[in-house]
Write a protein that holds these residues in place. Structure first.
Motif, PDB file in Angstrom:
ATOM      1  N   ASN A   1      -7.512   2.402   3.642  1.00  0.00           N
ATOM      2  CA  ASN A   1      -8.458   2.433   4.760  1.00  0.00           C
ATOM      3  C   ASN A   1      -9.024   1.232   4.875  1.00  0.00           C
ATOM      4  OD1 ASN A   1      -8.075   4.957   5.311  1.00  0.00           O
ATOM      5  ND2 ASN A   1      -9.239   5.824   3.707  1.00  0.00           N
ATOM      6  N   ARG A   2      -9.353   0.393   3.961  1.00  0.00           N
ATOM      7  CA  ARG A   2     -10.181  -0.990   4.045  1.00  0.00           C
ATOM      8  C   ARG A   2      -9.096  -1.933   4.825  1.00  0.00           C
ATOM      9  NH1 ARG A   2     -11.645  -4.807  -1.055  1.00  0.00           N
ATOM     10  NH2 ARG A   2     -12.828  -6.307   0.425  1.00  0.00           N
TER      11      ARG A   2
ATOM     12  N   TRP B   1      -8.023   4.076  -0.540  1.00  0.00           N
ATOM     13  CA  TRP B   1      -9.310   3.233  -0.572  1.00  0.00           C
ATOM     14  C   TRP B   1      -8.836   1.949   0.269  1.00  0.00           C
ATOM     15  CZ3 TRP B   1     -10.766  -1.114  -3.290  1.00  0.00           C
ATOM     16  CH2 TRP B   1     -11.895  -1.807  -2.866  1.00  0.00           C
ATOM     17  N   LYS B   2      -7.815   1.267  -0.538  1.00  0.00           N
ATOM     18  CA  LYS B   2      -7.337  -0.070  -0.251  1.00  0.00           C
ATOM     19  C   LYS B   2      -6.606  -0.116   1.194  1.00  0.00           C
ATOM     20  CE  LYS B   2      -4.422  -3.923  -1.622  1.00  0.00           C
ATOM     21  NZ  LYS B   2      -3.497  -4.371  -3.074  1.00  0.00           N
TER      22      LYS B   2
ATOM     23  N   ASN C   1       0.738  -1.195   0.037  1.00  0.00           N
ATOM     24  CA  ASN C   1       0.013   0.130  -0.007  1.00  0.00           C
ATOM     25  C   ASN C   1       0.827   1.076  -0.070  1.00  0.00           C
ATOM     26  OD1 ASN C   1      -2.374  -1.328   0.010  1.00  0.00           O
ATOM     27  ND2 ASN C   1      -2.673  -1.345   2.308  1.00  0.00           N
TER      28      ASN C   1
ATOM     29  N   SER D   1      -9.559  -1.275   8.432  1.00  0.00           N
ATOM     30  CA  SER D   1     -10.982  -1.304   9.145  1.00  0.00           C
ATOM     31  C   SER D   1     -11.241  -2.859   9.302  1.00  0.00           C
ATOM     32  CB  SER D   1     -12.000  -1.006   8.312  1.00  0.00           C
ATOM     33  OG  SER D   1     -11.920  -1.522   6.983  1.00  0.00           O
ATOM     34  N   ASN D   2     -10.341  -3.516   8.705  1.00  0.00           N
ATOM     35  CA  ASN D   2     -10.443  -5.188   8.917  1.00  0.00           C
ATOM     36  C   ASN D   2      -9.529  -5.747  10.216  1.00  0.00           C
ATOM     37  OD1 ASN D   2     -12.470  -5.474   7.243  1.00  0.00           O
ATOM     38  ND2 ASN D   2     -10.935  -5.840   5.334  1.00  0.00           N
TER      39      ASN D   2
END
Length: 70
Positions: free
Chosen positions: A65-66, A62-63, A3, A69-70
């Protein structure tokens, strides 16, 4: 690609493409090198490159932040 590398590539590409699109930097460089005949096709190359690098930056954010959150 990680990332961080994806984000760095997107940001650096966006900055370089924006500098070449919105300033006469590339015009001066190509003119001094004797390659001013290439100035006619700059819009066909730089604007899609700018759009690609902006999309790459948005995708990397986006990747990232995703993944957080996991």
């Amino acid at each position: 690609m990680t990332n961080n590398l994806l984000l760095k590539t997107g940001v650096v590409g966006t900055v370089v493409a924006a500098l070449c699109c919105f300033t006469p930097l590339l015009v001066v460089v190509l003119g001094s090198l004797g390659l001013s005949a290439l100035l006619g096709i700059l819009d066909y190359v730089l604007l899609p490159a700018l759009a690609f690098f902006i999309a790459l930056t948005v995708y990397a954010l986006w990747k990232s932040n995703r993944a957080r959150s996991n």
